[in-house]
Structure formats: C-alpha cells, structure tokens
Motif scaffolding. Structure first.
Motif, PDB file in Angstrom:
ATOM      1  N   ALA A   1       0.849  -1.027  -0.010  1.00  0.00           N
ATOM      2  CA  ALA A   1      -0.126   0.194  -0.058  1.00  0.00           C
ATOM      3  C   ALA A   1       1.024   1.287   0.066  1.00  0.00           C
ATOM      4  O   ALA A   1       0.521   2.037  -0.621  1.00  0.00           O
ATOM      5  N   ALA A   2       1.833   1.308   0.845  1.00  0.00           N
ATOM      6  CA  ALA A   2       2.692   2.513   0.875  1.00  0.00           C
ATOM      7  C   ALA A   2       3.444   2.691  -0.362  1.00  0.00           C
ATOM      8  O   ALA A   2       3.409   3.882  -0.892  1.00  0.00           O
ATOM      9  N   PRO A   3       4.008   1.778  -1.092  1.00  0.00           N
ATOM     10  CA  PRO A   3       4.730   2.111  -2.378  1.00  0.00           C
ATOM     11  C   PRO A   3       3.522   2.519  -3.533  1.00  0.00           C
ATOM     12  O   PRO A   3       4.124   3.408  -4.470  1.00  0.00           O
ATOM     13  N   LEU A   4       2.343   1.815  -3.389  1.00  0.00           N
ATOM     14  CA  LEU A   4       1.579   2.013  -4.525  1.00  0.00           C
ATOM     15  C   LEU A   4       1.130   3.835  -4.300  1.00  0.00           C
ATOM     16  O   LEU A   4       0.902   4.446  -4.949  1.00  0.00           O
ATOM     17  N   LYS A   5       0.991   4.135  -2.906  1.00  0.00           N
ATOM     18  CA  LYS A   5       0.525   5.549  -2.473  1.00  0.00           C
ATOM     19  C   LYS A   5       1.472   6.687  -3.119  1.00  0.00           C
ATOM     20  O   LYS A   5       1.346   7.454  -3.491  1.00  0.00           O
ATOM     21  N   HIS A   6       2.890   6.278  -2.602  1.00  0.00           N
ATOM     22  CA  HIS A   6       3.968   6.988  -2.920  1.00  0.00           C
ATOM     23  C   HIS A   6       4.641   7.197  -4.305  1.00  0.00           C
ATOM     24  O   HIS A   6       5.134   8.161  -4.707  1.00  0.00           O
ATOM     25  N   TYR A   7       4.584   6.012  -4.821  1.00  0.00           N
ATOM     26  CA  TYR A   7       5.370   5.754  -6.066  1.00  0.00           C
ATOM     27  C   TYR A   7       4.443   5.985  -7.450  1.00  0.00           C
ATOM     28  O   TYR A   7       4.718   6.657  -8.278  1.00  0.00           O
ATOM     29  N   TYR A   8       3.299   5.306  -7.183  1.00  0.00           N
ATOM     30  CA  TYR A   8       2.206   5.465  -8.103  1.00  0.00           C
ATOM     31  C   TYR A   8       0.938   6.472  -7.833  1.00  0.00           C
ATOM     32  O   TYR A   8       0.133   6.412  -8.589  1.00  0.00           O
ATOM     33  N   HIS A   9       1.044   7.098  -6.886  1.00  0.00           N
ATOM     34  CA  HIS A   9       0.127   8.115  -6.575  1.00  0.00           C
ATOM     35  C   HIS A   9      -1.355   7.524  -6.564  1.00  0.00           C
ATOM     36  O   HIS A   9      -2.347   8.083  -6.980  1.00  0.00           O
ATOM     37  N   ASN A  10      -1.422   6.382  -5.894  1.00  0.00           N
ATOM     38  CA  ASN A  10      -2.754   5.681  -5.832  1.00  0.00           C
ATOM     39  C   ASN A  10      -3.018   5.286  -4.223  1.00  0.00           C
ATOM     40  O   ASN A  10      -2.571   4.347  -3.724  1.00  0.00           O
ATOM     41  N   PRO A  11      -3.743   6.002  -3.572  1.00  0.00           N
ATOM     42  CA  PRO A  11      -3.821   5.948  -2.148  1.00  0.00           C
ATOM     43  C   PRO A  11      -4.823   4.858  -1.823  1.00  0.00           C
ATOM     44  O   PRO A  11      -5.541   4.681  -0.643  1.00  0.00           O
ATOM     45  N   SER A  12      -5.684   4.319  -2.687  1.00  0.00           N
ATOM     46  CA  SER A  12      -6.820   3.688  -2.487  1.00  0.00           C
ATOM     47  C   SER A  12      -6.539   2.376  -1.472  1.00  0.00           C
ATOM     48  O   SER A  12      -7.498   2.161  -0.607  1.00  0.00           O
ATOM     49  N   LEU A  13      -5.553   1.587  -1.493  1.00  0.00           N
ATOM     50  CA  LEU A  13      -5.331   0.520  -0.691  1.00  0.00           C
ATOM     51  C   LEU A  13      -4.919   1.098   0.677  1.00  0.00           C
ATOM     52  O   LEU A  13      -5.398   0.439   1.624  1.00  0.00           O
ATOM     53  N   THR A  14      -4.256   2.229   0.690  1.00  0.00           N
ATOM     54  CA  THR A  14      -4.065   2.720   2.006  1.00  0.00           C
ATOM     55  C   THR A  14      -5.031   3.146   2.783  1.00  0.00           C
ATOM     56  O   THR A  14      -5.052   2.985   4.033  1.00  0.00           O
ATOM     57  N   LYS A  15      -6.188   3.659   2.129  1.00  0.00           N
ATOM     58  CA  LYS A  15      -7.269   4.193   2.778  1.00  0.00           C
ATOM     59  C   LYS A  15      -8.277   3.062   3.105  1.00  0.00           C
ATOM     60  O   LYS A  15      -8.922   3.138   4.399  1.00  0.00           O
ATOM     61  N   SER A  16      -8.016   2.017   2.521  1.00  0.00           N
ATOM     62  CA  SER A  16      -8.942   0.771   2.907  1.00  0.00           C
ATOM     63  C   SER A  16      -8.207  -0.054   4.187  1.00  0.00           C
ATOM     64  O   SER A  16      -9.088  -0.470   5.191  1.00  0.00           O
TER      65      SER A  16
END
Length: 105
Positions: free
Chosen positions: A30-45
C-alpha cells in the motif's frame, strides 16, 4: 481454525497473524502504491483495518500476559514491540506462542 477461538492464546495467535499480514500489506504494497504510483486507495482501505487489528492484538497480548502471569520485562514487552515490526508477530508466534498449549476453554 476453531481451535484459535477456544482459548486466549489461540486468539492472540490469530490476531497476531492477521495484524502481521495487514502490516506487511501496508508497508510493502500500500505505501509504495501511494507514494510511487500516487494511488492511495489501498492505504485508505487497509489503514483502518490494520488499526483495528493492531488494537485487538495489543489488548489480547495484555490479557494473555495477565492471565499467564508473564513478566513484563521478560515477555510482554516483546509482544508490544513485535506488532510494530514487519514479521515480528510471526517470529513471536514461532518462538513463544506455538509452545503454549491452547486446549483451555
């Protein structure tokens, strides 16, 4: 799976496993998706799910510690720190919890 619900140590093992998996998902996916790919959806869930599992793990660790009369300096602190480290809960399950009999009601 039923054996994990029948004792306090079993519940601690179950919550440790679930909390460990959620932490690994947050840290390594989730953190790499949020920070590198600008996709916070997994982090939010996963964030609230991990938070709830974290609290359940801490409460169960303290409960088992009191029930089993563990020394805080020798054992309990390890469980409180393990949930902050990826793979920590798995390590303690392997080193300590699997050796404790869980056939109590």
């Amino acid at each position: 799976m039923i054996k994990y619900f029948s004792s306090s140590v079993g519940r601690l093992r179950l919550f440790g496993f679930l909390e460990g998996i959620s932490l690994i998902i947050l840290v390594f996916i989730a953190a790499p998706l949020k920070h590198y790919y600008h996709n916070p959806s997994l982090t939010k869930s996963m964030g609230p799910i991990h938070g709830a599992l974290f609290i359940l793990y801490i409460l169960n660790a303290l409960s088992v510690s009191v029930e089993k009369q563990w020394s805080f300096k020798k054992i309990t602190w390890q469980f409180l720190i393990a949930c902050l480290i990826p793979f920590g809960t798995f390590y303690l399950d392997y080193k300590i919890l699997r050796h404790i009999k869980t056939n109590e009601k």
